[in-house]
Design a protein around this motif. Structure first.
Motif, PDB file in Angstrom:
ATOM      1  N   LYS A 212       0.849  -1.203   0.000  1.00 24.08           N
ATOM      2  CA  LYS A 212       0.000   0.000   0.000  1.00 24.08           C
ATOM      3  C   LYS A 212       0.881   1.249   0.000  1.00 24.08           C
ATOM      4  O   LYS A 212       2.055   1.194   0.390  1.00 24.08           O
ATOM      5  CB  LYS A 212      -0.916   0.013   1.239  1.00 24.08           C
TER       6      LYS A 212
ATOM      7  N   ILE B 247       0.363   5.501   1.192  1.00 33.39           N
ATOM      8  CA  ILE B 247      -0.543   6.507   1.752  1.00 33.39           C
ATOM      9  C   ILE B 247      -0.343   7.787   0.951  1.00 33.39           C
ATOM     10  O   ILE B 247       0.782   8.288   0.836  1.00 33.39           O
ATOM     11  CB  ILE B 247      -0.265   6.711   3.252  1.00 33.39           C
TER      12      ILE B 247
ATOM     13  N   GLU C 125      -0.678   9.994   6.704  1.00 32.60           N
ATOM     14  CA  GLU C 125       0.136   9.137   7.568  1.00 32.60           C
ATOM     15  C   GLU C 125       0.485   9.892   8.854  1.00 32.60           C
ATOM     16  O   GLU C 125       0.587  11.123   8.866  1.00 32.60           O
ATOM     17  CB  GLU C 125       1.417   8.625   6.891  1.00 32.60           C
ATOM     18  N   HIS C 126       0.651   9.176   9.901  1.00 31.86           N
ATOM     19  CA  HIS C 126       0.925   9.666  11.257  1.00 31.86           C
ATOM     20  C   HIS C 126      -0.276  10.411  11.839  1.00 31.86           C
ATOM     21  O   HIS C 126      -0.709  10.079  12.951  1.00 31.86           O
ATOM     22  CB  HIS C 126       2.198  10.534  11.308  1.00 31.86           C
TER      23      HIS C 126
ATOM     24  N   VAL D   2      -3.174   9.985  11.060  1.00 30.83           N
ATOM     25  CA  VAL D   2      -4.230   8.960  11.184  1.00 30.83           C
ATOM     26  C   VAL D   2      -4.184   8.281  12.560  1.00 30.83           C
ATOM     27  O   VAL D   2      -5.208   7.859  13.096  1.00 30.83           O
ATOM     28  CB  VAL D   2      -4.115   7.922  10.026  1.00 30.83           C
TER      29      VAL D   2
ATOM     30  N   PRO E 131      -0.616   0.833  15.973  1.00 33.70           N
ATOM     31  CA  PRO E 131      -1.047   0.961  14.567  1.00 33.70           C
ATOM     32  C   PRO E 131      -2.448   1.532  14.457  1.00 33.70           C
ATOM     33  O   PRO E 131      -3.309   1.227  15.276  1.00 33.70           O
ATOM     34  CB  PRO E 131      -1.016  -0.482  14.065  1.00 33.70           C
ATOM     35  N   SER E 132      -2.663   2.363  13.433  1.00 31.69           N
ATOM     36  CA  SER E 132      -4.005   2.906  13.235  1.00 31.69           C
ATOM     37  C   SER E 132      -4.933   1.867  12.615  1.00 31.69           C
ATOM     38  O   SER E 132      -6.140   1.948  12.748  1.00 31.69           O
ATOM     39  CB  SER E 132      -3.946   4.124  12.310  1.00 31.69           C
TER      40      SER E 132
ATOM     41  N   VAL F 125      -4.674   1.341   9.222  1.00 31.54           N
ATOM     42  CA  VAL F 125      -4.793   1.671   7.793  1.00 31.54           C
ATOM     43  C   VAL F 125      -4.039   0.650   6.928  1.00 31.54           C
ATOM     44  O   VAL F 125      -4.548   0.214   5.889  1.00 31.54           O
ATOM     45  CB  VAL F 125      -4.359   3.136   7.496  1.00 31.54           C
ATOM     46  N   ASP F 126      -2.861   0.217   7.354  1.00 31.51           N
ATOM     47  CA  ASP F 126      -2.098  -0.754   6.557  1.00 31.51           C
ATOM     48  C   ASP F 126      -2.888  -2.059   6.435  1.00 31.51           C
ATOM     49  O   ASP F 126      -3.013  -2.621   5.345  1.00 31.51           O
ATOM     50  CB  ASP F 126      -0.738  -1.060   7.218  1.00 31.51           C
TER      51      ASP F 126
ATOM     52  N   SER G  31       5.570   5.530   7.013  1.00 34.43           N
ATOM     53  CA  SER G  31       6.118   5.950   8.312  1.00 34.43           C
ATOM     54  C   SER G  31       7.259   6.949   8.197  1.00 34.43           C
ATOM     55  O   SER G  31       7.489   7.741   9.095  1.00 34.43           O
ATOM     56  CB  SER G  31       6.594   4.722   9.073  1.00 34.43           C
TER      57      SER G  31
HETATM   58  C1  MEV Z   1       2.339   3.488   8.410  1.00 40.61           C
HETATM   59  O1  MEV Z   1       2.122   2.929   7.113  1.00 40.61           O
HETATM   60  C2  MEV Z   1       1.325   4.565   8.651  1.00 40.61           C
HETATM   61  C3  MEV Z   1       1.460   5.289   9.986  1.00 40.61           C
HETATM   62  O2  MEV Z   1       0.470   6.315   9.987  1.00 40.61           O
HETATM   63  C4  MEV Z   1       1.258   4.355  11.162  1.00 40.61           C
HETATM   64  C5  MEV Z   1      -0.171   3.845  11.257  1.00 40.61           C
HETATM   65  O3  MEV Z   1      -1.092   4.443  10.724  1.00 40.61           O
HETATM   66  O4  MEV Z   1      -0.332   2.807  11.930  1.00 40.61           O
HETATM   67  C6  MEV Z   1       2.819   5.945  10.121  1.00 40.61           C
END
Ligand code: MEV
Length: 311
Positions: free
Chosen positions: A13, A15, A19-20, A22, A144-145, A147-148, A273
């Protein structure tokens, strides 16, 4: 005689924005990279469960601690299904590079869970898959959010807000994203912790920047609706400035984003990240994307990929 075997796959994936942020409740817009894959195959083994992969070859219980996320999946699976406690031979093949902010840890976890359930001919619900992957991602990333985990198992871009919603998005934009790998291992756990530290020490500044990111995400969604590449590029550039303040860019990412802009990219930013890993650059057409990819490789990117936004 047919040897029992199980297969599981997942993909990478990127983003586009969010990112962050989120992690703190902003939405993130993320796209699947279906050409970069992880494939896990499971067959029976004799005495021990073994792992065969680019990361490690040997008995799983002797694998280094950075594979604790995968060991945890096996451990939880065998706890949930003690009747299936048997030695397994697990082979991981990947075209998705690891630790480059492209979701490899979530993709390996997803492919492994799918392969396990396939091997034992068990039905796998979305909730169960998410539960197992979340266990692994908490070990790999700390906080982790999600999203991955969402994008590596789906074939569509999503606008994702932690614990709130995951909305399918159709881009249908002209233009291309050039993805460039710095060749540096991105440290998701360290980068997420670094942003938390920055937030703690600069709470008012962080809150203001977080609001700016929220506005930039809105601009990105309007740009997509209006097929406005210039507006999308501007949102990417402004996001990169904030991510730099949040300590997740680094010299190489800054160098590659500047090189991309000089080569005619409409916007450029790190993706995922940061602190290594990958950056993305927006190009108006395929020829321009090729030129930008070439410049990025000359500037030290170890790999580049071109991704159409018309999807
Ligand atoms: C990592 O791909 C995305 C971050 O926002 C961490 C997350 O969302 O878990 C850095």
């Amino acid at each position: 005689m047919n040897i029992q075997h199980g297969i599981g796959t997942a993909h990478g994936k990127i983003i586009l924005i969010g990112e962050h942020a989120v992690v703190y409740g902003a939405p993130a817009l993320a796209l699947p990279l279906q050409d970069l894959t992880i494939r896990v195959e499971i067959t029976p083994d004799k005495d021990f469960t073994t792992l065969h992969s680019k990361y490690f070859n040997g008995k799983l219980h002797e694998a280094p601690s950075d594979l604790d996320n995968l060991k945890a999946i096996l451990h939880h699976f065998m706890n949930d299904h003690p009747e299936f406690s048997k030695p397994l031979c697990i082979t991981i093949d990947n075209t998705l590079p690891s630790e480059r902010g492209m979701g490899s840890s979530a993709a390996v976890a997803t492919a492994l869970v799918r392969a396990l359930f396939d091997y034992f001919a068990l039905p796998l619900s979305e909730e169960e898959l998410d539960e197992y992957v979340d266990i692994a991602e908490k070990i790999a990333h700390g906080n982790p959010s999600g999203v991955d985990a969402l994008i590596v198992k789906n074939d569509m871009p999503f606008l994702f807000k932690k614990n709130t919603y995951a909305k399918k998005i159709t881009l249908h934009m002209p233009g291309y994203l050039v993805i460039a790998d710095t060749g540096q291992v991105g440290q998701t756990r360290g980068a997420v912790a670094g942003v938390a530290e920055y937030r703690k020490e600069n709470i008012q500044k962080f809150e203001k920047e977080f609001e700016e990111i929220l506005a930039l995400i809105e601009h990105t969604l309007s740009a997509i609706n209006e097929k406005d590449l210039e507006a999308l590029g501007m949102a990417m550039n402004e996001t990169q400035d904030i991510l730099r303040n949040w300590t997740v860019s680094n010299e190489k990412l800054d160098e590659l984003t500047s090189a991309a802009l000089k080569a005619g990219a409409i916007g450029a930013k790190l993706t995922g990240s940061g602190r290594g890993g990958c950056m993305i650059a927006l190009a108006s057409n395929f020829e321009k994307a090729e030129e930008i990819a070439h410049t990025l490789e000359q500037s030290g990117a170890v790999s580049t990929w071109i991704h159409s936004l018309n999807r």
